[in-house]
Scaffold this active site. Structure first.
Site, PDB file in Angstrom:
ATOM      1  N   GLU A  94      18.321  16.497   8.067  1.00 46.83           N
ATOM      2  CA  GLU A  94      17.190  16.848   7.206  1.00 46.83           C
ATOM      3  C   GLU A  94      17.539  17.999   6.271  1.00 46.83           C
ATOM      4  O   GLU A  94      18.335  18.871   6.612  1.00 46.83           O
ATOM      5  CB  GLU A  94      15.987  17.247   8.063  1.00 46.83           C
ATOM      6  CG  GLU A  94      15.374  16.049   8.772  1.00 46.83           C
ATOM      7  CD  GLU A  94      14.222  16.435   9.683  1.00 46.83           C
ATOM      8  OE1 GLU A  94      13.183  15.771   9.590  1.00 46.83           O
ATOM      9  OE2 GLU A  94      14.348  17.364  10.475  1.00 46.83           O
ATOM     10  N   CYS A 115      17.169  24.013   1.173  1.00 42.92           N
ATOM     11  CA  CYS A 115      17.617  24.424   2.503  1.00 42.92           C
ATOM     12  C   CYS A 115      18.478  23.285   3.052  1.00 42.92           C
ATOM     13  O   CYS A 115      17.995  22.163   3.213  1.00 42.92           O
ATOM     14  CB  CYS A 115      16.386  24.666   3.375  1.00 42.92           C
ATOM     15  SG  CYS A 115      16.773  25.052   5.080  1.00 42.92           S
ATOM     16  N   CYS A 122      22.804  21.562  16.954  1.00 40.66           N
ATOM     17  CA  CYS A 122      23.389  22.900  16.979  1.00 40.66           C
ATOM     18  C   CYS A 122      23.776  23.228  18.412  1.00 40.66           C
ATOM     19  O   CYS A 122      23.040  22.923  19.350  1.00 40.66           O
ATOM     20  CB  CYS A 122      22.385  23.935  16.462  1.00 40.66           C
ATOM     21  SG  CYS A 122      23.060  25.611  16.430  1.00 40.66           S
ATOM     22  N   CYS A 126      19.334  28.285  20.753  1.00 35.89           N
ATOM     23  CA  CYS A 126      18.304  29.329  20.788  1.00 35.89           C
ATOM     24  C   CYS A 126      17.031  28.698  21.368  1.00 35.89           C
ATOM     25  O   CYS A 126      16.678  27.564  21.020  1.00 35.89           O
ATOM     26  CB  CYS A 126      18.055  29.884  19.390  1.00 35.89           C
ATOM     27  SG  CYS A 126      19.550  30.603  18.687  1.00 35.89           S
ATOM     28  N   CYS A 129      14.132  27.279  19.015  1.00 38.17           N
ATOM     29  CA  CYS A 129      14.503  26.520  17.817  1.00 38.17           C
ATOM     30  C   CYS A 129      14.610  25.021  18.079  1.00 38.17           C
ATOM     31  O   CYS A 129      15.290  24.598  19.015  1.00 38.17           O
ATOM     32  CB  CYS A 129      15.831  27.056  17.277  1.00 38.17           C
ATOM     33  SG  CYS A 129      16.480  26.110  15.886  1.00 38.17           S
ATOM     34  N   CYS A 343      12.312  25.708   7.381  1.00 41.30           N
ATOM     35  CA  CYS A 343      13.736  25.842   7.687  1.00 41.30           C
ATOM     36  C   CYS A 343      13.851  26.280   9.140  1.00 41.30           C
ATOM     37  O   CYS A 343      13.058  27.062   9.622  1.00 41.30           O
ATOM     38  CB  CYS A 343      14.366  26.913   6.810  1.00 41.30           C
ATOM     39  SG  CYS A 343      14.421  26.461   5.095  1.00 41.30           S
TER      40      CYS A 343
HETATM   41  N1  SAH Z   1      21.972  28.702  12.758  1.00 41.77           N
HETATM   42  C1  SAH Z   1      21.734  29.599  11.688  1.00 41.77           C
HETATM   43  C2  SAH Z   1      21.210  28.875  10.480  1.00 41.77           C
HETATM   44  C3  SAH Z   1      19.863  28.236  10.682  1.00 41.77           C
HETATM   45  S1  SAH Z   1      18.747  29.228   9.859  1.00 41.77           S
HETATM   46  C4  SAH Z   1      20.811  30.707  12.126  1.00 41.77           C
HETATM   47  O1  SAH Z   1      20.249  30.592  13.188  1.00 41.77           O
HETATM   48  O2  SAH Z   1      20.709  31.678  11.391  1.00 41.77           O
HETATM   49  C5  SAH Z   1      17.252  28.759  10.503  1.00 41.77           C
HETATM   50  C6  SAH Z   1      16.348  29.965  10.638  1.00 41.77           C
HETATM   51  O3  SAH Z   1      15.054  29.540  11.088  1.00 41.77           O
HETATM   52  C7  SAH Z   1      16.900  30.922  11.679  1.00 41.77           C
HETATM   53  O4  SAH Z   1      16.614  32.241  11.333  1.00 41.77           O
HETATM   54  C8  SAH Z   1      16.080  30.500  12.877  1.00 41.77           C
HETATM   55  O5  SAH Z   1      16.090  31.467  13.859  1.00 41.77           O
HETATM   56  C9  SAH Z   1      14.740  30.247  12.266  1.00 41.77           C
HETATM   57  N2  SAH Z   1      13.859  29.443  13.115  1.00 41.77           N
HETATM   58  C10 SAH Z   1      14.196  28.569  14.078  1.00 41.77           C
HETATM   59  N3  SAH Z   1      13.102  28.033  14.643  1.00 41.77           N
HETATM   60  C11 SAH Z   1      12.040  28.591  14.011  1.00 41.77           C
HETATM   61  C12 SAH Z   1      10.642  28.466  14.153  1.00 41.77           C
HETATM   62  N4  SAH Z   1      10.126  27.652  15.031  1.00 41.77           N
HETATM   63  N5  SAH Z   1       9.836  29.218  13.356  1.00 41.77           N
HETATM   64  C13 SAH Z   1      10.372  30.047  12.427  1.00 41.77           C
HETATM   65  N6  SAH Z   1      11.691  30.191  12.236  1.00 41.77           N
HETATM   66  C14 SAH Z   1      12.516  29.481  13.034  1.00 41.77           C
HETATM   67 FE1  SF4 Z   2      21.233  26.941  16.089  1.00 40.97          FE
HETATM   68 FE2  SF4 Z   2      18.608  27.133  15.753  1.00 40.97          FE
HETATM   69 FE3  SF4 Z   2      19.931  29.076  16.991  1.00 40.97          FE
HETATM   70 FE4  SF4 Z   2      20.276  28.725  14.361  1.00 40.97          FE
HETATM   71  S1  SF4 Z   2      18.365  29.340  15.385  1.00 40.97           S
HETATM   72  S2  SF4 Z   2      21.864  29.059  15.919  1.00 40.97           S
HETATM   73  S3  SF4 Z   2      20.073  26.488  14.230  1.00 40.97           S
HETATM   74  S4  SF4 Z   2      19.717  26.958  17.726  1.00 40.97           S
END
Ligand code: SAH
Ligand code: SF4
Length: 354
Positions: A94, A115, A122, A126, A129, A343
């Site tokens: 996506e 984006c 991944c 996290c 996420c 994103c």
């Molecule tokens: N893996 C990298 C790039 C992905 S960026 C990283 O984690 O930085 C995606 C961003 O969206 C990250 O800052 C992530 O922590 C955030 N994110 C993930 N799930 C989210 C959610 N449910 N609500 C808001 N932000 C979220």
């Molecule tokens: Fe991966 Fe989501 Fe963590 Fe970014 S925030 S490193 S996309 S699991």
């Protein structure tokens, strides 16, 4: 097999230049080829009419054109749009097209941010996420990352002005394909997007941060901090057990000391997890140390996960406290919340059936 050939839109200028040299072609041809690919956007080598038939065949024997198919486009009128691309092996990825917010003078700016995803899934897992829920399937190739931009430009009928690597995946864990993609994206005879309009986001993959420091262009850098103590980060981000703050913060300091762009600390506000006054003070002290900007993002709920966002009032108070400490801070409500397109919330819902 034809589809083993490298895709031409994933080839950097220096790779093309080496190829032409190896085949005894003059360097002048390179400019012509790049012009066909990136300016005229042709889809076959046969259309490159100022090249000899022999050179066109040579190119066709060694490269191919391939643009992954967009199979779904969701969105709101004039607003944020999410599209789903089907890769050649059937994997789905996506991307989100985000029009600029209203400019300060009240006019609608025509700038567009995309984006992009860097991996299918991944590996970093996290806890909050959606992208991390399924684990990592594979890295995206350089051409697949570029392909998302090409598709978005077609959909929006507009060039992409800003690019954020904030879709699915950890871009710095796919450096071998990311850095060539950055070369192509920033090249004058490529997509021509200025390095300062590109943001790479990482959850704290320290070896990748070091690689990014060595990358010669002035890319913008965001760190998904989300917790400013090891206690909080360990609870929600497994990456922190491998590279705790004692390693992450010095790596970020190296970035700052190298004279790069001011980093942004991304901080999702999650109720009762990282939103206490102590959490706020911990965040202020890291931001101050690094002279970094802070971007607060009230958490977007993810179906199947227990986390929630704090009240609007609480988020505003958290933001004010940072502001009073004279740290540059913004709070951003993700625009794609209503269509699950924020994103970092990208997930293969289609495959999952949710
Ligand atoms: N893996 C990298 C790039 C992905 S960026 C990283 O984690 O930085 C995606 C961003 O969206 C990250 O800052 C992530 O922590 C955030 N994110 C993930 N799930 C989210 C959610 N449910 N609500 C808001 N932000 C979220
Ligand atoms: Fe991966 Fe989501 Fe963590 Fe970014 S925030 S490193 S996309 S699991």
């Amino acid at each position: 097999m034809a589809n083993d050939l490298p895709v031409i839109t994933g080839i950097t200028e220096s790779e093309l230049s080496n190829f032409l040299k190896e085949h005894g072609q003059s360097s002048f041809r390179q400019k012509q080829i790049l012009d066909w690919v990136w300016r005229k956007r042709v889809q076959t080598f046969d259309e490159m009419t100022n090249l000899s038939p022999a050179l066109r065949s040579l190119l066709a024997e060694n490269f191919r054109f391939y643009q992954p198919e967009v199979i779904e486009l969701t969105g709101l009128k004039g607003g944020t749009r999410k599209f789903l691309t089907k890769m050649e092996d059937g994997n789905l990825v996506e991307s989100v097209i985000i029009p600029a917010a209203r400019a300060e003078d009240g006019e609608q700016s025509s700038r567009i941010t995309l984006c992009v995803s860097s991996q299918v899934g991944c590996a970093f897992g996290c806890k909050f996420c959606a992208s991390g829920l399924l684990g990592l399937t594979r890295n995206l190739t350089t051409a697949e990352m570029i392909g998302q931009i090409l598709s978005a430009e077609k959909i929006a009928n507009h060039r992409i002005d800003n690019l954020v690597f904030m879709g699915m995946g950890e871009p710095l864990a796919n450096g071998k394909n990311l850095f060539p993609a950055l070369d192509i994206i920033t090249a004058h005879m490529g997509l021509g997007i200025g390095a300062r309009h590109i943001t790479i986001s990482t959850s704290g993959f320290v070896p990748g941060i070091k690689q990014l420091i060595d990358y010669p262009k002035q890319i913008q850098f965001a760190i998904s901090l989300h917790g400013a103590s090891n206690k909080v980060r360990n609870e929600i981000m497994p990456v922190n057990t491998k590279w705790p703050l004692e390693e992450l913060v010095p790596a970020l300091q190296e970035w700052v000391d190298a004279g790069k762009q001011k980093p942004t600390l991304e901080y999702i506000l999650i109720k009762d997890v990282n939103d206490s006054p102590k959490d706020c003070q911990d965040l202020i002290s890291i931001a101050r140390k690094l002279n970094a900007k802070v971007n607060l993002i009230p958490y977007n709920t993810v179906k199947g996960l227990q986390w929630t966002r704090p009240s609007e009032e609480h988020c505003k108070q958290f933001c004010k406290t940072i502001n009073y400490a004279r740290i540059q801070v913004t709070m951003r409500y993700e625009k794609g919340h209503d269509i699950n397109a924020a994103c970092g919330q990208l997930r293969l819902r289609k495959e999952q059936g949710i």
